[in-house]
Design an enzyme around this catalytic site. Structure first.
Site, mmCIF file in Angstrom:
data_model
loop_
_atom_site.group_PDB
_atom_site.id
_atom_site.type_symbol
_atom_site.label_atom_id
_atom_site.label_comp_id
_atom_site.label_asym_id
_atom_site.label_seq_id
_atom_site.Cartn_x
_atom_site.Cartn_y
_atom_site.Cartn_z
ATOM 1 N N ARG A 1 5.402 0.642 1.056
ATOM 2 C CA ARG A 1 6.513 1.534 1.442
ATOM 3 C C ARG A 1 6.207 2.233 2.754
ATOM 4 O O ARG A 1 5.051 2.619 2.988
ATOM 5 C CB ARG A 1 6.721 2.611 0.377
ATOM 6 C CG ARG A 1 7.003 2.073 -0.988
ATOM 7 C CD ARG A 1 8.485 1.936 -1.187
ATOM 8 N NE ARG A 1 8.728 1.146 -2.390
ATOM 9 C CZ ARG A 1 9.933 0.900 -2.870
ATOM 10 N NH1 ARG A 1 10.999 1.379 -2.272
ATOM 11 N NH2 ARG A 1 10.082 0.171 -3.954
ATOM 12 N N ILE A 2 7.227 2.462 3.559
ATOM 13 C CA ILE A 2 7.050 3.241 4.786
ATOM 14 C C ILE A 2 6.914 4.704 4.403
ATOM 15 O O ILE A 2 7.654 5.215 3.549
ATOM 16 C CB ILE A 2 8.261 3.025 5.728
ATOM 17 C CG1 ILE A 2 8.322 1.554 6.140
ATOM 18 C CG2 ILE A 2 8.179 3.934 6.949
ATOM 19 C CD1 ILE A 2 9.612 1.150 6.812
ATOM 20 N N LEU A 3 5.932 5.369 5.018
ATOM 21 C CA LEU A 3 5.707 6.793 4.720
ATOM 22 C C LEU A 3 6.554 7.635 5.670
ATOM 23 O O LEU A 3 6.470 7.477 6.892
ATOM 24 C CB LEU A 3 4.227 7.130 4.903
ATOM 25 C CG LEU A 3 3.292 6.438 3.912
ATOM 26 C CD1 LEU A 3 1.841 6.573 4.359
ATOM 27 C CD2 LEU A 3 3.486 7.005 2.511
ATOM 28 N N ASN B 1 -4.956 2.590 7.454
ATOM 29 C CA ASN B 1 -4.383 1.397 6.836
ATOM 30 C C ASN B 1 -5.216 0.189 7.232
ATOM 31 O O ASN B 1 -5.915 0.210 8.238
ATOM 32 C CB ASN B 1 -2.940 1.215 7.331
ATOM 33 C CG ASN B 1 -2.249 0.021 6.682
ATOM 34 O OD1 ASN B 1 -2.402 -0.236 5.487
ATOM 35 N ND2 ASN B 1 -1.486 -0.733 7.475
ATOM 36 N N HIS C 1 -4.642 -3.938 8.047
ATOM 37 C CA HIS C 1 -3.582 -4.919 8.299
ATOM 38 C C HIS C 1 -4.213 -6.304 8.446
ATOM 39 O O HIS C 1 -5.209 -6.456 9.165
ATOM 40 C CB HIS C 1 -2.821 -4.544 9.576
ATOM 41 C CG HIS C 1 -1.673 -5.463 9.837
ATOM 42 N ND1 HIS C 1 -0.505 -5.408 9.098
ATOM 43 C CD2 HIS C 1 -1.519 -6.477 10.714
ATOM 44 C CE1 HIS C 1 0.317 -6.349 9.522
ATOM 45 N NE2 HIS C 1 -0.263 -7.013 10.498
ATOM 46 N N ASP D 1 0.543 5.895 12.227
ATOM 47 C CA ASP D 1 1.485 6.800 12.903
ATOM 48 C C ASP D 1 2.895 6.451 12.425
ATOM 49 O O ASP D 1 3.048 5.710 11.454
ATOM 50 C CB ASP D 1 1.304 6.744 14.431
ATOM 51 C CG ASP D 1 1.671 5.379 15.001
ATOM 52 O OD1 ASP D 1 2.220 4.532 14.258
ATOM 53 O OD2 ASP D 1 1.404 5.160 16.197
ATOM 54 N N GLY E 1 5.136 4.494 13.566
ATOM 55 C CA GLY E 1 5.616 3.109 13.722
ATOM 56 C C GLY E 1 5.099 2.204 12.616
ATOM 57 O O GLY E 1 4.352 2.634 11.725
ATOM 58 N N ASP F 1 2.607 -0.388 11.777
ATOM 59 C CA ASP F 1 1.336 -0.993 12.201
ATOM 60 C C ASP F 1 1.048 -0.758 13.686
ATOM 61 O O ASP F 1 0.552 -1.655 14.391
ATOM 62 C CB ASP F 1 1.329 -2.518 11.890
ATOM 63 C CG ASP F 1 1.567 -2.791 10.417
ATOM 64 O OD1 ASP F 1 1.075 -2.015 9.574
ATOM 65 O OD2 ASP F 1 2.265 -3.773 10.095
HETATM 66 C C1 GRF Z 1 -4.212 -6.822 2.109
HETATM 67 O O1 GRF Z 1 -4.211 -8.126 2.583
HETATM 68 C C2 GRF Z 1 -3.947 -5.819 3.200
HETATM 69 O O2 GRF Z 1 -4.364 -6.261 4.453
HETATM 70 C C3 GRF Z 1 -2.450 -5.683 3.194
HETATM 71 O O3 GRF Z 1 -2.098 -5.786 1.835
HETATM 72 C C4 GRF Z 1 -3.068 -6.566 1.136
HETATM 73 C C5 GRF Z 1 -3.501 -5.770 -0.072
HETATM 74 O O4 GRF Z 1 -4.329 -6.500 -0.924
HETATM 75 N N1 GRF Z 1 -2.059 -4.447 3.820
HETATM 76 P P1 GRF Z 1 -5.068 -5.815 -2.153
HETATM 77 O O5 GRF Z 1 -3.983 -5.200 -3.034
HETATM 78 O O6 GRF Z 1 -5.993 -4.775 -1.617
HETATM 79 O O7 GRF Z 1 -5.784 -6.922 -2.835
#
Ligand code: GRF
Length: 229
Positions: A118-120, A134, A136, A168, A170, A172
């Site tokens: 979800r977007i915060l 986060n 990514h 932030d 945006g 990612d």
């Molecule tokens: C990961 O690949 C992460 O990069 C992305 O969501 C996935 C979460 O995986 N944001 P998990 O639930 O930690 O196994």
């Protein structure tokens, strides 16, 4: 008992029993996730082993039956489901307030997003300014958004990877904390590539959080500065 004996006892208790004065209040992590929770599990295990000088004080999910909650409970951690509200992609106002309240009540120092879908909203990010991170599954700024490993495969890149970043407003776009590459191999499917990316995630995320907990990372505009010790 004399003052010097009292002092000696205190020093023994705090310095020699594997417990130091600085251990008395550990760095407190609140993890948010919507999925299976492999990153959350790696972070909790790194806290338990001492790799991260901190503790997971609460795990919150917007998905009631998410694996992340099960994994948290299996480790004896507080695990909460908070309904995300009526909006499709972001927390609504009521949900935002409940998430903030749960994290504040747990006294978190850092909010760790681990597959949180979800977007915060801005209010949440202002409440925890510079304290939300986060992970990514791509080398940002390439392939932001959903299923980044699939985007990379479809695009035909030969190298993708993992990015840990501050969050932030945006999608990612926040300052990069750490990145690591993952090669795309001939014959990779979205599943095989994502599995290799996740292996790297489970190392780079705990290592980055450990450095944050030790106060070794500072945000400076778009840059983050690592103090190597
Ligand atoms: C990961 O690949 C992460 O990069 C992305 O969501 C996935 C979460 O995986 N944001 P998990 O639930 O930690 O196994």
């Amino acid at each position: 008992m004399s003052r010097s004996k009292l002092l000696l006892g205190f020093l023994r208790r705090t310095c020699y029993n594997n417990e130091s004065v600085s251990d008395q209040r550990k760095f407190r992590l609140g993890i948010l996730g919507s999925g299976k929770g492999s990153n959350a599990a790696a972070i909790a295990d790194a806290c338990a082993s001492g790799e991260i000088p901190g503790e997971v004080v609460v795990v919150v999910s917007d998905v009631e039956n998410a694996g992340i909650l099960e994994r948290a409970r299996a480790r004896g951690l507080e695990a909460l489901h908070i309904a995300p509200g009526k909006l499709r992609a972001r927390l609504d106002e009521t949900a935002e307030a409940s998430f903030i309240q749960a994290l504040q009540r747990a006294g978190v120092d850092l909010v760790v997003l681990a597959g949180f879908m979800r977007i915060l909203p801005g209010g949440f990010l202002r409440t925890f300014a510079n304290r939300v991170v986060n992970i990514h599954p791509a080398l940002l700024p390439a392939f932001p958004g959903l299923e980044a490993w699939k985007q990379a495969l479809d695009y035909g890149v030969k190298i993708t990877g993992v990015t840990v970043h501050f969050v932030d407003q945006g999608i990612d776009t926040g300052p990069v904390i750490a990145q690591e590459t993952v090669p795309v191999l001939p014959g990779d499917t979205p599943e095989t590539l994502h599995a290799r990316i996740q292996e790297v995630e489970r190392k780079i995320y705990p290592a980055s959080i450990a450095a944050l907990a030790r106060g070794e990372i500072r945000a400076q505009g778009r840059q983050t500065v690592w103090k190597r010790v």
